[in-house]
Design an enzyme around this catalytic site. Structure first.
Site, PDB file in Angstrom:
ATOM      1  N   ASP A   1       0.864  -1.182   0.000  1.00 49.32           N
ATOM      2  CA  ASP A   1       0.000   0.000   0.000  1.00 49.32           C
ATOM      3  C   ASP A   1       0.897   1.228   0.000  1.00 49.32           C
ATOM      4  OD1 ASP A   1      -1.772   2.041   0.382  1.00 49.32           O
ATOM      5  OD2 ASP A   1      -2.661   1.246   2.226  1.00 49.32           O
TER       6      ASP A   1
ATOM      7  N   ASN B   1       4.476   1.172 -11.414  1.00 50.07           N
ATOM      8  CA  ASN B   1       3.319   1.646 -12.165  1.00 50.07           C
ATOM      9  C   ASN B   1       2.202   2.179 -11.264  1.00 50.07           C
ATOM     10  OD1 ASN B   1       1.160   1.534 -14.403  1.00 50.07           O
ATOM     11  ND2 ASN B   1       0.425  -0.024 -12.957  1.00 50.07           N
TER      12      ASN B   1
ATOM     13  N   TYR C   1      -2.721  15.614 -10.141  1.00 52.81           N
ATOM     14  CA  TYR C   1      -2.067  14.489 -10.813  1.00 52.81           C
ATOM     15  C   TYR C   1      -0.929  14.964 -11.722  1.00 52.81           C
ATOM     16  CZ  TYR C   1      -1.261  10.304 -13.583  1.00 52.81           C
ATOM     17  OH  TYR C   1      -0.660   9.240 -14.221  1.00 52.81           O
TER      18      TYR C   1
ATOM     19  N   LYS D   1       3.171  14.044 -11.235  1.00 59.49           N
ATOM     20  CA  LYS D   1       4.002  13.445 -12.275  1.00 59.49           C
ATOM     21  C   LYS D   1       5.199  14.330 -12.622  1.00 59.49           C
ATOM     22  CE  LYS D   1       2.195   9.564 -12.430  1.00 59.49           C
ATOM     23  NZ  LYS D   1       2.981   8.353 -12.125  1.00 59.49           N
TER      24      LYS D   1
END
Length: 321
Positions: free
Chosen positions: A82, A108, A197, A201
Site C-alpha cells: 500500500d 506503475n 495528478y 508526475k
C-alpha cells in the site's frame, strides 16, 4: 509528435523481448496497464512475476486471469503493498530484499484524485505518486544491483511510469524561496487538487532524473515511460471530465502497456531517459523540466525527499549511489 497525433496514429510495437529465467516486479498489477504489462512479461517467458497490489483479492483474480490467458501457471505471485503507508512499503521492500534475484521492476502504481486527504502527513497523491514511489525504488535498488553482480550477463532495469501531463502542471505552485515544496503542496487550504495528478508526475519526473544521475547505469538502468492516455482505472477518482476525455481519446490498455514492457527492455542507452510510444524522447520533456528553474526545483525536492526518507528508514539514501 503532438499528443493527438500520438494517441490516434502511433501504436507502440508489440513486445517480443524474451524474459526467460528472469524475476520481474510490477506494482499496480491487478488492473489496467500493470495487469497487461505483467501479462506480456509472463507470455515472454519470465520465471517469476511479482504482482505488487494494494488489494490482494483483486491481485489473486489478476493472477488467475494472467495464468488462464497465457497458459502458464506457477509464475505469478501476489504481494501486498500500500503506497499510502510507510509501514507497508518498508515491509514490501524488506521482503523483496530476501529473493535471490530481481531483474526488472515497473513502478506503475499511482493515484489520480481531486479529493484532498492526508497520508503519512502529506497530501495522499504526493505520498503515493512521489514520496513512497521513490522510497520503494530506493529499497529495491540493492536487489537490482546484486543481480547485476551475480549474473553479469543481465542488465537490471528500473522503470517508472510517468505521464506527458507533467507538462500541464502549474509551476506557480512552487512558492519562491521555500525549501519544503512537498510540505507546501500538502497545505489543504492552498492545494490545487484539479491539477494535482499532473503536478505529482512533474515531481516524479524531476526526482527520477536526479536518481538516475546518481546511480550508475552500468549497474541499474533507470528510465521513465509515458504510456499515453489509456483506458485504465487510474482516473476513477479524477472526475467526470477526465472520464469523458478517456472515452474519446484513450488507447486500449494493452496498447499502452507495451510502453511499460519497452521500458524494462532498454539497454544502457535508456539510462535516465524519458520514453514515449516506446521510443527515447527526451525532447518531449516539458520546457520547465529542461530549464534552469526546473533544475533548481529538482535539487530542492531531492534534499527535502532525502530528509523525509531518512526519517522513515535511516541510511536509505546511501542506496542512491
Amino acid at each position: 509528435m503532438g499528443f493527438f497525433y500520438s494517441q490516434f496514429f502511433v501504436r507502440p510495437t508489440y513486445p517480443t523481448r524474451s524474459f526467460q529465467g528472469e524475476t520481474v516486479l510490477v506494482t499496480g498489477a491487478n488492473v489496467g496497464l500493470g495487469l497487461e504489462a505483467a501479462r506480456h512479461i509472463v507470455r515472454l517467458g519470465a520465471s517469476r512475476v511479482i504482482l505488487g497490489v494494494r488489494n490482494v483479492e483483486a491481485g489473486e483474480a489478476a493472477k488467475m486471469e494472467i495464468e488462464t490467458s497465457t497458459g502458464r501457471s506457477g509464475v505469478c505471485e501476489v504481494w501486498k503493498v500500500d503506497l499510502a503507508s510507510y509501514t507497508s512499503v518498508l515491509a514490501f521492500g524488506d521482503r523483496i530484499a530476501q529473493i535471490p534475484r530481481l531483474d526488472a521492476v515497473i513502478l506503475n502504481a499511482a493515484l489520480a484524485t481531486r479529493t484532498f486527504e492526508f497520508a503519512e502527513g502529506y497530501e495522499r497523491t504526493i505520498t503515493v505518486n512521489v514520496i513512497n514511489t521513490l522510497l520503494l525504488a530506493l529499497l529495491i535498488l540493492p536487489s537490482l544491483k546484486a543481480t547485476r553482480q551475480k549474473v553479469p550477463s543481465v542488465h537490471p532495469c528500473l522503470t517508472f511510469v510517468v505521464s506527458e501531463v507533467h507538462a500541464w502542471a502549474d509551476t506557480t505552485e512552487f512558492e519562491s524561496g521555500r525549501s519544503d515544496l512537498l510540505k507546501a503542496l500538502s497545505d489543504p487550504i492552498k492545494a490545487k487538487m484539479r491539477g494535482r495528478y499532473p503536478m505529482s508526475k512533474l515531481l516524479e519526473v524531476l526526482l527520477v532524473q536526479e536518481l538516475a544521475g546518481r546511480v550508475r547505469g552500468s549497474e541499474v538502468m533507470i528510465d521513465m515511460v509515458n504510456p499515453g492516455l489509456c483506458h485504465s482505472q487510474l482516473g476513477r477518482e479524477a472526475g467526470v471530465g477526465f472520464m469523458i476525455m478517456k472515452i474519446v481519446l484513450a488507447r486500449s490498455t494493452e496498447v499502452g502497456s507495451r510502453t511499460l514492457v519497452h521500458g524494462v527492455s532498454m539497454g544502457l542507452e535508456g539510462h535516465g531517459v524519458y520514453m514515449t510510444d516506446g521510443q527515447l524522447e527526451n525532447t518531449a520533456l516539458s520546457p520547465f523540466v529542461r530549464s534552469k528553474e526546473g533544475g533548481e526545483v529538482r535539487e530542492k525536492l531531492w534534499d527535502e525527499l532525502s530528509m523525509i526518507l531518512e526519517g522513515v528508514r535511516p541510511g536509505i539514501m546511501e542506496n542512491a549511489q
